[in-house]
Design a protein around this motif. Structure first.
Motif, PDB file in Angstrom:
ATOM      1  N   ALA A  22       7.829  -5.699  -5.836  1.00 33.39           N
ATOM      2  CA  ALA A  22       7.910  -7.041  -6.409  1.00 33.39           C
ATOM      3  C   ALA A  22       9.296  -7.287  -7.008  1.00 33.39           C
ATOM      4  O   ALA A  22       9.879  -8.368  -6.833  1.00 33.39           O
ATOM      5  CB  ALA A  22       6.826  -7.229  -7.470  1.00 33.39           C
ATOM      6  N   LEU A  23       9.847  -6.291  -7.692  1.00 32.04           N
ATOM      7  CA  LEU A  23      11.188  -6.441  -8.270  1.00 32.04           C
ATOM      8  C   LEU A  23      12.246  -6.596  -7.187  1.00 32.04           C
ATOM      9  O   LEU A  23      13.175  -7.407  -7.323  1.00 32.04           O
ATOM     10  CB  LEU A  23      11.512  -5.245  -9.172  1.00 32.04           C
ATOM     11  N   ALA A  24      12.102  -5.855  -6.112  1.00 30.89           N
ATOM     12  CA  ALA A  24      13.051  -5.959  -5.002  1.00 30.89           C
ATOM     13  C   ALA A  24      12.996  -7.362  -4.391  1.00 30.89           C
ATOM     14  O   ALA A  24      14.031  -7.966  -4.094  1.00 30.89           O
ATOM     15  CB  ALA A  24      12.759  -4.899  -3.947  1.00 30.89           C
ATOM     16  N   PHE A  25      11.781  -7.893  -4.188  1.00 31.81           N
ATOM     17  CA  PHE A  25      11.634  -9.245  -3.647  1.00 31.81           C
ATOM     18  C   PHE A  25      12.227 -10.276  -4.603  1.00 31.81           C
ATOM     19  O   PHE A  25      12.943 -11.181  -4.187  1.00 31.81           O
ATOM     20  CB  PHE A  25      10.161  -9.576  -3.398  1.00 31.81           C
ATOM     21  N   LEU A  26      11.915 -10.136  -5.882  1.00 35.14           N
ATOM     22  CA  LEU A  26      12.442 -11.065  -6.879  1.00 35.14           C
ATOM     23  C   LEU A  26      13.961 -11.083  -6.860  1.00 35.14           C
ATOM     24  O   LEU A  26      14.583 -12.146  -6.806  1.00 35.14           O
ATOM     25  CB  LEU A  26      11.973 -10.618  -8.269  1.00 35.14           C
ATOM     26  N   ARG A  27      14.534  -9.905  -6.893  1.00 37.83           N
ATOM     27  CA  ARG A  27      15.988  -9.803  -6.903  1.00 37.83           C
ATOM     28  C   ARG A  27      16.590 -10.373  -5.619  1.00 37.83           C
ATOM     29  O   ARG A  27      17.534 -11.147  -5.656  1.00 37.83           O
ATOM     30  CB  ARG A  27      16.407  -8.342  -7.065  1.00 37.83           C
ATOM     31  N   ALA A  28      16.023  -9.991  -4.477  1.00 38.07           N
ATOM     32  CA  ALA A  28      16.585 -10.401  -3.195  1.00 38.07           C
ATOM     33  C   ALA A  28      16.465 -11.890  -2.945  1.00 38.07           C
ATOM     34  O   ALA A  28      17.373 -12.504  -2.395  1.00 38.07           O
ATOM     35  CB  ALA A  28      15.905  -9.619  -2.067  1.00 38.07           C
ATOM     36  N   ARG A  45       0.835  -1.204   0.000  1.00 41.47           N
ATOM     37  CA  ARG A  45       0.000   0.000   0.000  1.00 41.47           C
ATOM     38  C   ARG A  45       0.870   1.254   0.000  1.00 41.47           C
ATOM     39  O   ARG A  45       0.552   2.250  -0.639  1.00 41.47           O
ATOM     40  CB  ARG A  45      -0.924  -0.017   1.224  1.00 41.47           C
ATOM     41  N   LEU A  46       1.996   1.200   0.700  1.00 44.50           N
ATOM     42  CA  LEU A  46       2.847   2.376   0.850  1.00 44.50           C
ATOM     43  C   LEU A  46       3.834   2.578  -0.297  1.00 44.50           C
ATOM     44  O   LEU A  46       4.302   3.681  -0.530  1.00 44.50           O
ATOM     45  CB  LEU A  46       3.634   2.288   2.165  1.00 44.50           C
ATOM     46  N   HIS A  47       4.184   1.497  -0.972  1.00 42.73           N
ATOM     47  CA  HIS A  47       5.220   1.565  -2.009  1.00 42.73           C
ATOM     48  C   HIS A  47       4.669   1.059  -3.337  1.00 42.73           C
ATOM     49  O   HIS A  47       3.679   0.353  -3.384  1.00 42.73           O
ATOM     50  CB  HIS A  47       6.434   0.732  -1.585  1.00 42.73           C
ATOM     51  N   SER A  48       5.358   1.383  -4.386  1.00 45.41           N
ATOM     52  CA  SER A  48       4.979   0.925  -5.715  1.00 45.41           C
ATOM     53  C   SER A  48       4.994  -0.599  -5.749  1.00 45.41           C
ATOM     54  O   SER A  48       6.035  -1.217  -5.489  1.00 45.41           O
ATOM     55  CB  SER A  48       5.967   1.477  -6.742  1.00 45.41           C
ATOM     56  N   PRO A  49       3.862  -1.233  -6.078  1.00 49.12           N
ATOM     57  CA  PRO A  49       3.831  -2.701  -6.128  1.00 49.12           C
ATOM     58  C   PRO A  49       4.879  -3.289  -7.065  1.00 49.12           C
ATOM     59  O   PRO A  49       5.510  -4.290  -6.743  1.00 49.12           O
ATOM     60  CB  PRO A  49       2.414  -3.011  -6.610  1.00 49.12           C
TER      61      PRO A  49
END
Length: 155
Positions: free
Chosen positions: A99-105, A91-95
């Motif tokens: 999602a890209l940050a999670f994918l990368r991490a 809700r607070l950040h760009s989905p």
């Protein structure tokens, strides 16, 4: 002791001239001279082998009335609590960005994957007990359902 993270912290704190970001290995390096008003450890204490010794070193340099703040992700979070937190982040950040940050991490960056594999997270009770002896009277609480927060003020 991460130059990259120190650079990020300096950028975030650039408008606070009284804030100083130190690059040091708390277990090996001597702390620069002087007293400190605050010491903050966010998602770092699980990397320190002897947390008590490190905290004693910091306490010795803390000015009277100085504060130590420790924030750590906790183990054993109920799945719905963790889901609630991540939905709030969406809700607070760009989905897309999240999602890209999670994918990368979690899938693409093997350095992060290796780092995560070595992490040991404590339950809230373990978190509270770990610091009770070295930081007597510290206030602890759970925030956002998944993070342990500790605040200790030097007498």
């Amino acid at each position: 002791s991460s130059r990259g993270m120190a650079a990020v912290a300096r950028g975030v704190l650039k408008d606070l001239p009284q804030a100083e970001v130190l690059e040091a290995d708390i277990e090996k390096d001597a702390l620069p001279p002087g007293e400190y008003d605050a010491a903050v450890a966010v998602s770092t204490m699980h990397h320190i082998r002897d947390a008590e010794a490190a905290l004693e070193k910091v306490k010795a340099r803390l000015a009277p009335g100085g504060v130590i703040v420790i924030v750590a992700a906790l183990a054993g979070n109920p799945p719905l609590t963790a889901l609630k937190y991540y939905l709030e982040m969406l809700r607070l950040h760009s989905p897309l960005r999240l999602a890209l940050a999670f994918l990368r991490a979690f899938f693409l960056d093997t350095r992060v994957a290796r780092h995560k594999a070595r992490e040991v997270h404590l339950t809230y009770e373990e978190f509270r007990r770990r610091y009770a002896a070295v930081l007597p009277g510290a206030r602890t609480e759970v925030r956002h359902g998944i993070f342990g927060y500790l605040v200790w003020k030097k007498p």
